[in-house]
Design a protein around this motif. Structure first.
Motif, PDB file in Angstrom:
ATOM      1  N   GLY A  59       0.804  -1.209   0.000  1.00  0.00           N
ATOM      2  CA  GLY A  59       0.000   0.000   0.000  1.00  0.00           C
ATOM      3  C   GLY A  59       0.840   1.263   0.000  1.00  0.00           C
ATOM      4  O   GLY A  59       1.997   1.280   0.435  1.00  0.00           O
ATOM      5  N   ALA A  60       0.255   2.344  -0.503  1.00  0.00           N
ATOM      6  CA  ALA A  60       0.934   3.640  -0.557  1.00  0.00           C
ATOM      7  C   ALA A  60      -0.093   4.755  -0.523  1.00  0.00           C
ATOM      8  O   ALA A  60      -1.209   4.622  -1.028  1.00  0.00           O
ATOM      9  CB  ALA A  60       1.791   3.747  -1.821  1.00  0.00           C
ATOM     10  N   ILE A  61       0.293   5.872   0.091  1.00  0.00           N
ATOM     11  CA  ILE A  61      -0.518   7.077   0.079  1.00  0.00           C
ATOM     12  C   ILE A  61       0.357   8.243  -0.353  1.00  0.00           C
ATOM     13  O   ILE A  61       1.590   8.165  -0.322  1.00  0.00           O
ATOM     14  CB  ILE A  61      -1.162   7.377   1.450  1.00  0.00           C
ATOM     15  CG1 ILE A  61      -0.087   7.546   2.526  1.00  0.00           C
ATOM     16  CG2 ILE A  61      -2.159   6.306   1.826  1.00  0.00           C
ATOM     17  CD1 ILE A  61      -0.645   8.042   3.863  1.00  0.00           C
ATOM     18  N   LEU A  62      -0.292   9.337  -0.750  1.00  0.00           N
ATOM     19  CA  LEU A  62       0.415  10.535  -1.171  1.00  0.00           C
ATOM     20  C   LEU A  62      -0.019  11.706  -0.303  1.00  0.00           C
ATOM     21  O   LEU A  62      -1.214  11.919  -0.080  1.00  0.00           O
ATOM     22  CB  LEU A  62       0.130  10.829  -2.649  1.00  0.00           C
ATOM     23  CG  LEU A  62       0.812  12.049  -3.260  1.00  0.00           C
ATOM     24  CD1 LEU A  62       1.245  11.763  -4.703  1.00  0.00           C
ATOM     25  CD2 LEU A  62      -0.121  13.276  -3.238  1.00  0.00           C
ATOM     26  N   LEU A  63       0.964  12.450   0.214  1.00  0.00           N
ATOM     27  CA  LEU A  63       0.728  13.666   0.970  1.00  0.00           C
ATOM     28  C   LEU A  63       1.261  14.824   0.144  1.00  0.00           C
ATOM     29  O   LEU A  63       2.392  14.779  -0.336  1.00  0.00           O
ATOM     30  CB  LEU A  63       1.437  13.619   2.328  1.00  0.00           C
ATOM     31  CG  LEU A  63       1.251  12.341   3.152  1.00  0.00           C
ATOM     32  CD1 LEU A  63       1.992  12.460   4.478  1.00  0.00           C
ATOM     33  CD2 LEU A  63      -0.224  12.047   3.386  1.00  0.00           C
ATOM     34  N   ARG A  64       0.490  15.878  -0.006  1.00  0.00           N
ATOM     35  CA  ARG A  64       0.852  16.947  -0.951  1.00  0.00           C
ATOM     36  C   ARG A  64       0.949  18.317  -0.284  1.00  0.00           C
ATOM     37  O   ARG A  64       0.119  18.685   0.542  1.00  0.00           O
ATOM     38  CB  ARG A  64      -0.180  16.970  -2.073  1.00  0.00           C
ATOM     39  CG  ARG A  64      -0.080  18.142  -3.031  1.00  0.00           C
ATOM     40  CD  ARG A  64      -0.951  19.299  -2.572  1.00  0.00           C
ATOM     41  NE  ARG A  64      -1.360  20.172  -3.674  1.00  0.00           N
ATOM     42  CZ  ARG A  64      -2.211  21.176  -3.525  1.00  0.00           C
ATOM     43  NH1 ARG A  64      -2.754  21.410  -2.354  1.00  0.00           N
ATOM     44  NH2 ARG A  64      -2.539  21.922  -4.553  1.00  0.00           N
ATOM     45  N   ALA A  65       1.978  19.072  -0.681  1.00  0.00           N
ATOM     46  CA  ALA A  65       2.123  20.484  -0.323  1.00  0.00           C
ATOM     47  C   ALA A  65       2.400  21.279  -1.585  1.00  0.00           C
ATOM     48  O   ALA A  65       3.122  20.818  -2.470  1.00  0.00           O
ATOM     49  CB  ALA A  65       3.258  20.680   0.676  1.00  0.00           C
ATOM     50  N   ASP A  66       1.834  22.476  -1.686  1.00  0.00           N
ATOM     51  CA  ASP A  66       2.107  23.340  -2.833  1.00  0.00           C
ATOM     52  C   ASP A  66       3.221  24.326  -2.476  1.00  0.00           C
ATOM     53  O   ASP A  66       3.424  24.669  -1.312  1.00  0.00           O
ATOM     54  CB  ASP A  66       0.848  24.075  -3.297  1.00  0.00           C
ATOM     55  CG  ASP A  66      -0.079  24.472  -2.158  1.00  0.00           C
ATOM     56  OD1 ASP A  66       0.366  24.458  -0.988  1.00  0.00           O
ATOM     57  OD2 ASP A  66      -1.244  24.801  -2.422  1.00  0.00           O
ATOM     58  N   MET A  67       3.956  24.800  -3.497  1.00  0.00           N
ATOM     59  CA  MET A  67       5.186  25.556  -3.243  1.00  0.00           C
ATOM     60  C   MET A  67       5.164  26.995  -3.745  1.00  0.00           C
ATOM     61  O   MET A  67       6.030  27.787  -3.358  1.00  0.00           O
ATOM     62  CB  MET A  67       6.371  24.858  -3.919  1.00  0.00           C
ATOM     63  CG  MET A  67       6.632  23.431  -3.502  1.00  0.00           C
ATOM     64  SD  MET A  67       8.178  22.786  -4.212  1.00  0.00           S
ATOM     65  CE  MET A  67       7.763  22.736  -5.976  1.00  0.00           C
ATOM     66  N   ASP A  68       4.253  27.372  -4.621  1.00  0.00           N
ATOM     67  CA  ASP A  68       4.373  28.644  -5.327  1.00  0.00           C
ATOM     68  C   ASP A  68       3.832  29.825  -4.538  1.00  0.00           C
ATOM     69  O   ASP A  68       3.004  29.686  -3.639  1.00  0.00           O
ATOM     70  CB  ASP A  68       3.687  28.561  -6.690  1.00  0.00           C
ATOM     71  CG  ASP A  68       2.224  28.139  -6.597  1.00  0.00           C
ATOM     72  OD1 ASP A  68       1.893  27.299  -5.738  1.00  0.00           O
ATOM     73  OD2 ASP A  68       1.405  28.649  -7.388  1.00  0.00           O
ATOM     74  N   ALA A  69       4.330  31.010  -4.916  1.00  0.00           N
ATOM     75  CA  ALA A  69       3.912  32.269  -4.322  1.00  0.00           C
ATOM     76  C   ALA A  69       2.993  33.019  -5.289  1.00  0.00           C
ATOM     77  O   ALA A  69       2.609  32.493  -6.333  1.00  0.00           O
ATOM     78  CB  ALA A  69       5.140  33.112  -3.978  1.00  0.00           C
ATOM     79  N   LEU A  70       2.663  34.256  -4.934  1.00  0.00           N
ATOM     80  CA  LEU A  70       1.728  35.074  -5.714  1.00  0.00           C
ATOM     81  C   LEU A  70       2.386  36.367  -6.191  1.00  0.00           C
ATOM     82  O   LEU A  70       3.304  36.884  -5.540  1.00  0.00           O
ATOM     83  CB  LEU A  70       0.509  35.423  -4.855  1.00  0.00           C
ATOM     84  CG  LEU A  70      -0.506  34.298  -4.645  1.00  0.00           C
ATOM     85  CD1 LEU A  70      -1.290  34.529  -3.370  1.00  0.00           C
ATOM     86  CD2 LEU A  70      -1.450  34.222  -5.838  1.00  0.00           C
ATOM     87  N   PRO A  71       1.902  36.935  -7.304  1.00  0.00           N
ATOM     88  CA  PRO A  71       2.441  38.209  -7.790  1.00  0.00           C
ATOM     89  C   PRO A  71       1.840  39.392  -7.037  1.00  0.00           C
ATOM     90  O   PRO A  71       1.066  40.190  -7.579  1.00  0.00           O
ATOM     91  CB  PRO A  71       2.036  38.202  -9.268  1.00  0.00           C
ATOM     92  CG  PRO A  71       0.779  37.404  -9.311  1.00  0.00           C
ATOM     93  CD  PRO A  71       0.946  36.332  -8.262  1.00  0.00           C
ATOM     94  N   ILE A  72       2.196  39.510  -5.746  1.00  0.00           N
ATOM     95  CA  ILE A  72       1.684  40.551  -4.862  1.00  0.00           C
ATOM     96  C   ILE A  72       2.875  41.222  -4.183  1.00  0.00           C
ATOM     97  O   ILE A  72       3.806  40.538  -3.744  1.00  0.00           O
ATOM     98  CB  ILE A  72       0.739  39.954  -3.803  1.00  0.00           C
ATOM     99  CG1 ILE A  72      -0.498  39.341  -4.464  1.00  0.00           C
ATOM    100  CG2 ILE A  72       0.338  40.999  -2.772  1.00  0.00           C
ATOM    101  CD1 ILE A  72      -1.407  38.593  -3.494  1.00  0.00           C
ATOM    102  N   ALA A  73       2.849  42.537  -4.071  1.00  0.00           N
ATOM    103  CA  ALA A  73       3.889  43.267  -3.349  1.00  0.00           C
ATOM    104  C   ALA A  73       3.617  43.161  -1.849  1.00  0.00           C
ATOM    105  O   ALA A  73       2.545  43.540  -1.378  1.00  0.00           O
ATOM    106  CB  ALA A  73       3.920  44.723  -3.784  1.00  0.00           C
ATOM    107  N   GLU A  74       4.573  42.640  -1.106  1.00  0.00           N
ATOM    108  CA  GLU A  74       4.355  42.379   0.324  1.00  0.00           C
ATOM    109  C   GLU A  74       4.344  43.674   1.134  1.00  0.00           C
ATOM    110  O   GLU A  74       5.150  44.581   0.910  1.00  0.00           O
ATOM    111  CB  GLU A  74       5.427  41.434   0.868  1.00  0.00           C
ATOM    112  CG  GLU A  74       5.225  41.082   2.329  1.00  0.00           C
ATOM    113  CD  GLU A  74       5.920  39.803   2.753  1.00  0.00           C
ATOM    114  OE1 GLU A  74       5.754  39.403   3.919  1.00  0.00           O
ATOM    115  OE2 GLU A  74       6.615  39.195   1.915  1.00  0.00           O
ATOM    116  N   ALA A  75       3.439  43.722   2.128  1.00  0.00           N
ATOM    117  CA  ALA A  75       3.333  44.869   3.027  1.00  0.00           C
ATOM    118  C   ALA A  75       3.198  44.398   4.473  1.00  0.00           C
ATOM    119  O   ALA A  75       2.580  45.067   5.298  1.00  0.00           O
ATOM    120  CB  ALA A  75       2.143  45.739   2.640  1.00  0.00           C
ATOM    121  N   SER A  76       3.761  43.226   4.785  1.00  0.00           N
ATOM    122  CA  SER A  76       3.617  42.657   6.124  1.00  0.00           C
ATOM    123  C   SER A  76       4.502  43.359   7.155  1.00  0.00           C
ATOM    124  O   SER A  76       4.170  43.398   8.340  1.00  0.00           O
ATOM    125  CB  SER A  76       3.960  41.168   6.098  1.00  0.00           C
ATOM    126  OG  SER A  76       5.345  40.984   5.821  1.00  0.00           O
TER     127      SER A  76
END
Length: 386
Positions: A59-76
């Protein structure tokens, strides 16, 4: 290892990469997986990475994470704010990567699952359908699995809380571009032109009636116009205007009706004014619908971790879209939410320029992934070799 994961997460936040350009991020992920002794496969979907931890049982399972960012200017204003102008991790994918890498470390160095776990780090979730690209590149052929699982940070839930539901959890969505071709002319002589701006403004208002007046009120639907481009001078009527936006629905019939209504309005209203309207639909994401059995399983894992009072089941469906739906079209699985809000303090919304993933959620995400992977076999769910 929390300190290391926080440093990693903040480093990823400082150096965000847009869809299908996640070269630095993918390199860090591949290096860390290899250091853990996992088999590493690179290049699926362009910059995707899959690390495989092999167990002795079937048996096998898959765990997924996404990596990409967004075209937004950060103001944090945080010390680890983006060093890349006009790009930022406004959706917390930096946190997703850190949590899944942490789980890979826990499982590789500690008690291993009895079967095989594939850790999939996906590019291009933000409008690029990176999940579909990985599938088309052979994801489930190279890494056959019984089920797949996803996890997304959620500012509406407090840290230490989770959300899950069987069935639709994220809406189907598609993007649209409407081009209005008129006839340019002098701003002082509008009667000699066919003004695409006036036509476009009327169209934006009329499009809202597709939801407010033509969709059953008890069925969810959203149509948002997000961009309007026209003209280059303040004394010239342009020949062309372009409108862009998105439609979302939790029901296939509602989605079909919204598409048909948009097409009819975008062609008919300009035609009535002597212009031409053309519509292009693109970037379609399917409904993200959790399998009942896998959703119940994930909820049980959550309750054992944080208690029933900290698990929102069923969590309300949301009108955001998620390309993990492509994976759930092909395999059973569940997409869950993890809280990142500090109690008593409002959190910025996802995709806001002030957003920053809350590092206090990292231990909960790591624990969830590790417990889910181990319990899949402890509960006797594995059925076929993977």
């Amino acid at each position: 290892m929390l300190g290391d994961l926080v440093r990693l997460r903040r480093d990823l936040h400082a150096y965000p990469e847009l869809r299908f350009a996640e070269h630095r991020t993918a390199g860090i992920v591949a290096e860390r997986l290899a250091e853990l002794g996992l088999d590493v496969h690179r290049g699926l979907g362009g910059t995707g990475v899959v690390g495989t931890l092999r167990g002795e049982g079937p048996g096998a399972i898959l765990l997924r994470a996404d990596m990409d960012a967004l075209p937004i200017a950060e103001a944090s204003g945080v010390p680890h704010a983006s060093r890349h102008a006009g790009q930022m991790h406004a959706c917390g994918h930096d946190g997703h990567v850190a949590m899944l890498l942490g789980a890979a470390a826990v499982l590789a160095r500690g008690e291993r699952p009895r079967g095989t776990v594939h850790f999939a780090f996906q590019p291009g979730e933000e409008g690029g359908a990176g999940a579909l690209r990985m599938i088309e590149d052979g994801l489930f052929d190279l890494f056959p699995v019984e089920a797949c699982f996803g996890l997304h940070n959620w500012p509406a839930l407090p840290v230490g809380h989770f959300g899950i539901r069987a069935g639709a959890v994220m809406a189907a969505g598609t993007r649209f571009t409407v081009a209005i071709e008129g006839r340019g002319g002098h701003a002082a002589q509008p009667h000699l032109a066919v003004d695409p701006i006036a036509i476009g403004c009327a169209l934006v208002g009329q499009l809202q009636t597709l939801v407010s007046r033509r969709t059953d009120p008890v069925k969810a639907g959203v149509l948002s116009v997000c961009m309007f481009h026209a003209g280059e001078a303040d004394n010239v009527l342009p020949a062309r205007a372009e409108i862009r936006g998105t439609i979302r629905a939790l029901d296939a019939g509602v989605m079909a009706d919204l598409r048909a209504g948009l097409l009819a309005m975008a062609e008919g209203l300009p035609a009535a004014q002597g212009a031409r309207g053309r519509v292009d639909f693109h970037g379609a994401y399917p409904l993200t619908a959790n399998s009942p059995g896998e959703a119940r399983f994930a909820a049980a894992v959550m309750r054992d971790l944080v208690g029933a009072g900290a698990v929102e089941d069923p969590t309300p469906p949301n009108m955001t879209s998620e390309d993990f739906g492509f994976m759930l079209e092909r395999k059973p699985g569940a997409y869950a939410l993890i809280g990142v809000a500090e109690p008593g303090r409002p959190s910025p919304a996802l995709h806001a320029p002030t957003y920053d993933f809350n590092d206090a959620a990292i231990p909960h995400g790591v624990a969830y992934w590790a417990a889910l992977a181990r319990r899949w076999w402890d509960d006797g769910r594995a059925a076929t070799p993977g």
